[in-house]
Design an enzyme around this catalytic site. Structure first.
Site, PDB file in Angstrom:
ATOM      1  N   GLY A  29       0.789  -1.216   0.000  1.00 24.54           N
ATOM      2  CA  GLY A  29       0.000   0.000   0.000  1.00 24.54           C
ATOM      3  C   GLY A  29       0.823   1.269   0.000  1.00 24.54           C
ATOM      4  CG  ASN A  30       1.131   3.244  -2.721  1.00 24.30           C
ATOM      5  OD1 ASN A  30       0.211   3.727  -3.364  1.00 24.30           O
ATOM      6  ND2 ASN A  30       1.696   2.082  -3.038  1.00 24.30           N
ATOM      7  N   GLY A  46       9.053   0.295   1.079  1.00 21.38           N
ATOM      8  CA  GLY A  46       9.630  -0.726   1.952  1.00 21.38           C
ATOM      9  C   GLY A  46       9.368  -0.551   3.435  1.00 21.38           C
ATOM     10  CB  SER A  74       7.825   1.569  -6.309  1.00 20.67           C
ATOM     11  OG  SER A  74       6.776   0.709  -5.890  1.00 20.67           O
ATOM     12  CD  GLU A  75       2.379   1.095  -7.590  1.00 23.81           C
ATOM     13  OE1 GLU A  75       2.455   1.778  -8.641  1.00 23.81           O
ATOM     14  OE2 GLU A  75       2.105  -0.114  -7.576  1.00 23.81           O
ATOM     15  CG  HIS A  94      -2.428   1.224  -4.011  1.00 24.93           C
ATOM     16  ND1 HIS A  94      -3.411   0.405  -4.533  1.00 24.93           N
ATOM     17  CD2 HIS A  94      -1.264   0.524  -4.124  1.00 24.93           C
ATOM     18  CE1 HIS A  94      -2.868  -0.719  -4.954  1.00 24.93           C
ATOM     19  NE2 HIS A  94      -1.568  -0.671  -4.710  1.00 24.93           N
ATOM     20  CG  HIS A  96      -2.852  -4.816  -2.034  1.00 26.76           C
ATOM     21  ND1 HIS A  96      -1.538  -5.236  -1.888  1.00 26.76           N
ATOM     22  CD2 HIS A  96      -2.845  -3.923  -3.051  1.00 26.76           C
ATOM     23  CE1 HIS A  96      -0.787  -4.618  -2.773  1.00 26.76           C
ATOM     24  NE2 HIS A  96      -1.553  -3.813  -3.486  1.00 26.76           N
ATOM     25  CG  HIS A 157      -1.928  -3.390  -8.403  1.00 29.46           C
ATOM     26  ND1 HIS A 157      -0.939  -4.010  -7.665  1.00 29.46           N
ATOM     27  CD2 HIS A 157      -1.601  -2.081  -8.414  1.00 29.46           C
ATOM     28  CE1 HIS A 157      -0.061  -3.108  -7.265  1.00 29.46           C
ATOM     29  NE2 HIS A 157      -0.438  -1.930  -7.695  1.00 29.46           N
TER      30      HIS A 157
END
Length: 219
Positions: A29-30, A46, A74-75, A94, A96, A157
């Site tokens: 997630g982010n 991370g 990274s997103e 974001h 899951h 995703h």
């Protein structure tokens, strides 16, 4: 408290909620918040969303350049794509969430009229085309749909929610998973009873006029 400190604290709080409510696992997630015309605070790569500190949050610009802090998620391109296409959006989440992600991984829409609260809380739920995580293709896929919904199911995703602030975007993620749970239960029980024809437009009007929430009409 300045806008940076307030947004950092909100990101940390939302990250802990995502982790505690099992909407993410491990380092998944982010979360981001737009804090200026050219500045975005975003979670680091991370790091578990459940164990972040305010000093972990990274400041980047709208081109992805790091202004302060470590390495951003990274997103970050996906978040930038949202902000460049929706001037009204000030935060993105974001995650899951398991049940909603099951729909996203089964090419099945959650934009159905099972209960009024789903429309009132979420508005439209759109589904994106698949693109590999952390790529410009994913950012383009999100950009192509974000104009029609505040809630996206990302093919295979997870999900992306946006809002007027971090907690607004977070609560949409929580509501999305709740709706996905109900949708699954109705499939087990059978005899699904969608709301009457025309009710969607009426609920969207209530969402706008009574709840004061933005309404995005489907094209």
């Amino acid at each position: 408290m300045d806008r940076y400190s307030f947004a950092r604290e909100a990101i940390v709080r939302a990250g802990k909620l995502l982790y505690d409510r099992l909407l993410v696992a491990s380092n998944d997630g982010n979360i981001s918040a737009r804090v200026g015309n050219n500045e975005i605070l975003i979670t680091p790569t991370g790091v578990s969303k459940g164990f972040m500190a305010c000093e972990d949050i990274v400041l980047i610009d709208m081109d992805g350049n790091v202004l302060s802090g470590g390495k951003p998620s990274s997103e970050y391109n996906m978040h930038i794509a949202v902000y460049k296409n929706r001037s009204d959006v000030l935060a993105c989440v974001h995650a899951h969430p398991p049940k909603a992600t099951a729909f996203a991984s089964s090419s099945q829409s959650l934009d159905s009229l099972l209960l009024p609260e789903a429309v009132l809380a979420l508005g439209n739920v759109a589904c994106t085309e698949y693109a590999s995580p952390s790529t410009h293709e994913l950012a383009k896929s999100v950009a192509s749909c974000i104009g029609e919904a505040d809630v996206l199911l990302l093919s295979c995703h997870g999900a992306l929610t946006v809002g007027k602030d971090v907690m607004d975007a977070y609560f949409k993620m929580e509501s999305l998973e709740h709706v996905a749970s109900i949708a699954l239960y109705t499939r087990v029980l059978g005899n699904r009873m969608p709301l009457p024809d025309g009710e969607r437009e009426r609920l969207l009007d209530i969402r706008r006029d009574i709840y004061g929430k933005q309404v995005i009409k489907k094209p």
